[in-house]
Scaffold this active site. Structure first.
Site, PDB file in Angstrom:
ATOM      1  N   HIS A  99       5.029   4.103   6.554  1.00 55.00           N
ATOM      2  CA  HIS A  99       5.729   2.827   6.632  1.00 55.00           C
ATOM      3  C   HIS A  99       6.339   2.568   5.260  1.00 55.00           C
ATOM      4  O   HIS A  99       5.642   2.665   4.246  1.00 55.00           O
ATOM      5  CB  HIS A  99       4.748   1.676   6.902  1.00 55.00           C
ATOM      6  CG  HIS A  99       4.059   1.710   8.224  1.00 55.00           C
ATOM      7  ND1 HIS A  99       4.411   0.881   9.276  1.00 55.00           N
ATOM      8  CD2 HIS A  99       3.010   2.441   8.670  1.00 55.00           C
ATOM      9  CE1 HIS A  99       3.610   1.106  10.308  1.00 55.00           C
ATOM     10  NE2 HIS A  99       2.744   2.042   9.966  1.00 55.00           N
TER      11      HIS A  99
ATOM     12  N   ASN B 299      -1.236   4.264   7.576  1.00 53.01           N
ATOM     13  CA  ASN B 299      -2.442   3.845   8.294  1.00 53.01           C
ATOM     14  C   ASN B 299      -3.086   5.102   8.871  1.00 53.01           C
ATOM     15  O   ASN B 299      -2.409   5.915   9.510  1.00 53.01           O
ATOM     16  CB  ASN B 299      -2.081   2.868   9.412  1.00 53.01           C
ATOM     17  CG  ASN B 299      -1.590   1.541   8.878  1.00 53.01           C
ATOM     18  OD1 ASN B 299      -2.015   1.100   7.815  1.00 53.01           O
ATOM     19  ND2 ASN B 299      -0.679   0.898   9.598  1.00 53.01           N
TER      20      ASN B 299
ATOM     21  N   HIS C  95       3.125   9.174   9.952  1.00 52.68           N
ATOM     22  CA  HIS C  95       4.300   8.384   9.590  1.00 52.68           C
ATOM     23  C   HIS C  95       4.007   7.536   8.369  1.00 52.68           C
ATOM     24  O   HIS C  95       2.917   6.981   8.232  1.00 52.68           O
ATOM     25  CB  HIS C  95       4.766   7.489  10.750  1.00 52.68           C
ATOM     26  CG  HIS C  95       3.691   6.615  11.326  1.00 52.68           C
ATOM     27  ND1 HIS C  95       2.755   7.080  12.217  1.00 52.68           N
ATOM     28  CD2 HIS C  95       3.399   5.301  11.126  1.00 52.68           C
ATOM     29  CE1 HIS C  95       1.945   6.096  12.556  1.00 52.68           C
ATOM     30  NE2 HIS C  95       2.303   4.999  11.898  1.00 52.68           N
TER      31      HIS C  95
ATOM     32  N   GLY D 110      -5.612   0.483  11.748  1.00 50.91           N
ATOM     33  CA  GLY D 110      -4.383   0.016  12.395  1.00 50.91           C
ATOM     34  C   GLY D 110      -3.456   1.112  12.869  1.00 50.91           C
ATOM     35  O   GLY D 110      -2.342   0.818  13.308  1.00 50.91           O
TER      36      GLY D 110
END
Ligand code: 5GP
Ligand code: ZN
Length: 119
Positions: A107, A92, A105, A98
């Site tokens: 996900h 994101n 990072h 979001g």
């Protein structure tokens, strides 16, 4: 300086151990830990230990470190045995997409059917 720890950054605090996390893998340059609010049976965050605000900043500063993050994402998927069925790697980028933590990072999501396009 680019990449230096930021005092007000949650994920820098996870790297330092100041904030606890369920760490599943660690390398010299990365940490992978379970998301506190999982959206799938496997939901792991893979971060570089160095601080960059998002994946684009990371890519611009250190393509090798971004590759470390992606390699670790694949290792996490294999360890959680979601590699055969498929998994999604999401970065994101920006609050409208979001992003809530401004330390790059990935996900890693898997273990259930994943819709495309995502919401
Ligand atoms: P973003 O919304 O920035 O793409 O992703 C941030 C993620 O960090 C969210 O999925 C959120 O659930 C997770 N998160 C927020 N705070 C913590 C925390 O203290 N520990 C862990 N393990 N995950 C967190
Ligand atoms: Zn940080």
């Amino acid at each position: 300086m680019a990449g230096e720890p930021q005092a007000d950054c949650l994920f820098c605090k996870i790297v330092s151990g100041e904030v606890p996390a369920t760490v599943v893998r660690e390398t010299e340059t990365t940490v992978a830990f379970r998301d506190i609010n999982p959206q799938a049976p496997t939901h792991v965050l893979v971060i570089p230990k160095a601080h960059y605000k998002d994946a684009a900043a990371l890519a611009a500063a250190s393509p090798e470190l971004l590759a470390d993050v992606l390699r670790e994402a694949a290792e996490v998927a294999a360890e959680d045995k979601v590699d055969a069925t498929g998994y999604r790697i999401v970065f994101n980028t920006g609050s409208g997409a979001g992003q809530t933590v401004f330390h790059a990072h990935a996900h890693v999501l898997g273990g259930r059917g994943l819709q495309w396009p995502p919401g």
